[in-house]
Design an enzyme around this catalytic site. Sequence first.
Site, PDB file in Angstrom:
ATOM      1  N   ASP A 119     -29.811-103.220  31.219  1.00  0.00           N
ATOM      2  CA  ASP A 119     -29.750-103.051  29.772  1.00  0.00           C
ATOM      3  C   ASP A 119     -28.793-104.050  29.124  1.00  0.00           C
ATOM      4  O   ASP A 119     -28.648-104.067  27.910  1.00  0.00           O
ATOM      5  CB  ASP A 119     -29.328-101.621  29.419  1.00  0.00           C
ATOM      6  CG  ASP A 119     -29.628-101.264  27.971  1.00  0.00           C
ATOM      7  OD1 ASP A 119     -30.488-101.935  27.367  1.00  0.00           O
ATOM      8  OD2 ASP A 119     -28.996-100.330  27.439  1.00  0.00           O
ATOM      9  N   LYS A 171     -31.254-114.064  19.648  1.00  0.00           N
ATOM     10  CA  LYS A 171     -31.759-113.124  20.664  1.00  0.00           C
ATOM     11  C   LYS A 171     -33.064-112.501  20.192  1.00  0.00           C
ATOM     12  O   LYS A 171     -33.111-111.837  19.154  1.00  0.00           O
ATOM     13  CB  LYS A 171     -30.719-112.035  20.929  1.00  0.00           C
ATOM     14  CG  LYS A 171     -31.203-110.926  21.870  1.00  0.00           C
ATOM     15  CD  LYS A 171     -30.203-109.786  21.947  1.00  0.00           C
ATOM     16  CE  LYS A 171     -30.767-108.590  22.693  1.00  0.00           C
ATOM     17  NZ  LYS A 171     -29.859-107.420  22.674  1.00  0.00           N
ATOM     18  N   ASP A 213     -34.177-105.101  18.234  1.00  0.00           N
ATOM     19  CA  ASP A 213     -33.362-105.906  19.142  1.00  0.00           C
ATOM     20  C   ASP A 213     -33.720-107.385  19.092  1.00  0.00           C
ATOM     21  O   ASP A 213     -33.189-108.184  19.854  1.00  0.00           O
ATOM     22  CB  ASP A 213     -33.488-105.379  20.578  1.00  0.00           C
ATOM     23  CG  ASP A 213     -32.209-105.541  21.374  1.00  0.00           C
ATOM     24  OD1 ASP A 213     -31.153-105.794  20.763  1.00  0.00           O
ATOM     25  OD2 ASP A 213     -32.243-105.417  22.609  1.00  0.00           O
ATOM     26  N   ASP A 229     -36.648-103.196  23.580  1.00  0.00           N
ATOM     27  CA  ASP A 229     -35.714-103.040  24.698  1.00  0.00           C
ATOM     28  C   ASP A 229     -35.687-101.603  25.199  1.00  0.00           C
ATOM     29  O   ASP A 229     -35.113-100.724  24.568  1.00  0.00           O
ATOM     30  CB  ASP A 229     -34.315-103.467  24.270  1.00  0.00           C
ATOM     31  CG  ASP A 229     -33.307-103.360  25.412  1.00  0.00           C
ATOM     32  OD1 ASP A 229     -33.744-103.398  26.580  1.00  0.00           O
ATOM     33  OD2 ASP A 229     -32.106-103.262  25.128  1.00  0.00           O
ATOM     34  N   GLU A 260     -29.393-107.163  28.934  1.00  0.00           N
ATOM     35  CA  GLU A 260     -30.412-108.204  29.108  1.00  0.00           C
ATOM     36  C   GLU A 260     -30.336-109.312  28.077  1.00  0.00           C
ATOM     37  O   GLU A 260     -30.701-110.461  28.336  1.00  0.00           O
ATOM     38  CB  GLU A 260     -31.809-107.566  29.071  1.00  0.00           C
ATOM     39  CG  GLU A 260     -32.437-107.356  27.702  1.00  0.00           C
ATOM     40  CD  GLU A 260     -31.655-106.441  26.779  1.00  0.00           C
ATOM     41  OE1 GLU A 260     -31.721-106.630  25.557  1.00  0.00           O
ATOM     42  OE2 GLU A 260     -30.964-105.523  27.279  1.00  0.00           O
ATOM     43  N   ARG A 282     -27.864-110.901  26.831  1.00  0.00           N
ATOM     44  CA  ARG A 282     -26.963-111.992  27.211  1.00  0.00           C
ATOM     45  C   ARG A 282     -27.592-112.916  28.248  1.00  0.00           C
ATOM     46  O   ARG A 282     -27.217-114.079  28.344  1.00  0.00           O
ATOM     47  CB  ARG A 282     -25.637-111.418  27.713  1.00  0.00           C
ATOM     48  CG  ARG A 282     -25.733-110.582  28.969  1.00  0.00           C
ATOM     49  CD  ARG A 282     -24.506-109.717  29.180  1.00  0.00           C
ATOM     50  NE  ARG A 282     -24.430-108.649  28.197  1.00  0.00           N
ATOM     51  CZ  ARG A 282     -23.425-107.772  28.139  1.00  0.00           C
ATOM     52  NH1 ARG A 282     -22.428-107.842  29.002  1.00  0.00           N
ATOM     53  NH2 ARG A 282     -23.427-106.820  27.233  1.00  0.00           N
ATOM     54  N   LYS A 340     -32.691 -96.685  28.620  1.00  0.00           N
ATOM     55  CA  LYS A 340     -31.897 -96.076  27.561  1.00  0.00           C
ATOM     56  C   LYS A 340     -32.180 -94.584  27.481  1.00  0.00           C
ATOM     57  O   LYS A 340     -33.323 -94.154  27.588  1.00  0.00           O
ATOM     58  CB  LYS A 340     -32.221 -96.730  26.214  1.00  0.00           C
ATOM     59  CG  LYS A 340     -31.771 -98.177  26.110  1.00  0.00           C
ATOM     60  CD  LYS A 340     -32.117 -98.748  24.750  1.00  0.00           C
ATOM     61  CE  LYS A 340     -31.749-100.214  24.669  1.00  0.00           C
ATOM     62  NZ  LYS A 340     -30.310-100.466  24.749  1.00  0.00           N
TER      63      LYS A 340
END
Length: 474
Positions: free
Chosen positions: A324, A243, A265, A248, A326, A328, A255
């Site tokens: 959020d 990933k 991230d 993010d 995202e 996946r 967030k």
Amino acid sequence: MKISVSKSIDNFKGLVLIPFFESEESIQMPEAFGGRPVPKVLFSAKKDSQHIFSEGEITFALFGLGKERNYKSIQTSFRRLTAKQADLFGQKVLLFAPDFGDYDLLEAALTGLILGTYRLGHFKSSTAPTVDWGKVQLAIHSTLKGTKNVIERAEKIADAQVKTMTLVDLPPNKVTPEYLAEWAKESGKKLGMEVKVLGRSKAEKEKLHAFLAVGQGSQREPQFIIMKYRHKNAKKHLGLVGKGVTFDTGGLNIKTQGMVHMKSDMAGAAAVLGFMHLVADLALEADVTAVIPCVENAVDSHSLLPSEVIDSYSGKTIEIIDTDAEGRLILADGLSYLIKNFKPDTVVDFATLTGSVIGTFGYECAGLFTKSESLSQDLQQAGAYVGEKLWPLPMWDSYQSEMDSEIADIKNFHGKPYAGAITAAKFLEFFTMEHNSWAHIDIAGTAFGDSEFSKTKHATAFGVQLMLKFIENL
């Protein structure tokens, strides 16, 4: 740090590092340095104990390793020396370690010493380090016949880990999707790997819709990285997905806390990149294909909307419940693309995917998700050996209904305050084409955090040594 084998210790002047394991017997100096006993009141070899003294032009640093002879404990003890006691180190250092009759323990010691030289001050205007590590000459005195090979291997392992940590620790205005793509290309060019990068237009032609949807709110172009390492004697083909969300914000489901750490991230991508570099550097006898989808999840008028339904590379449609969730989405396209086009024997993905896994395990271990008992055991065994612990959570089919959507094939978030890490894994499983040897590793609690080696949160390179041990055990 320049590391070499020392065949003779005669006339050595400088710092002599002598590690001792704790035992019931009294500690004695090596015969080469007089062989006299060291009073227990001064030094007992208990873990992290030290006794430092000088004789003429030699400074002796005796340090205790305790009773444990495991890889992580040894590595950490040696890392403390260069990380916390840099003032001890002059230009000439001798590691006197005849008791290290195990190749892995010597490797752990050397990687620890190198890792301890890593510092977070990448952008400090003052460039006056306590020690110029590039000028330090470290000589290893060991009874192992293959000491030179151990040194070369340890240097490559530590180098890959430092590279991985640097990628994660650098700020998001530096480490963008394009930066990671260029990094991969340079690594591939240097070490003979084939690297292909799909920008926005090429990703559109490949129909990587879920991947593109996450990055559509950012001015930074998404980069879908494909790396291939091949060896003529390979018997297994490993596939990896990492990933790579370089920052993010959470998207429109923005967030509300902890955003300052969201440069981390992309730690899954960094682990895969670092491991690919290491595989090629060590010339391991395996085939490895990595897919690293890299995007920035930003907020603007083009950002992905909650309640949108998007397509994916697999042809499955996805209802967006939370922007959020995202990571996946890009992993879904990464997994589908890897499995369809390269058909690896085993697939493992790394991702800082959920806060839920931190709620379950804290920062002690990563979450492991797989239906393959043998793969689970192999990964846990490899991780336990190098101190990168994993623990499995269930992948029961009863959890899949949590991801059912009435308007699309699947939704990206179940919206409930429980089983978040498991349902995220079930979402990913939906895009693995029922591959019988796939594992998802959620490293949200282990890839970036607090430790004794820095005052602020920092990268750990979790996953690099884990996968090295795993692939060597295949």
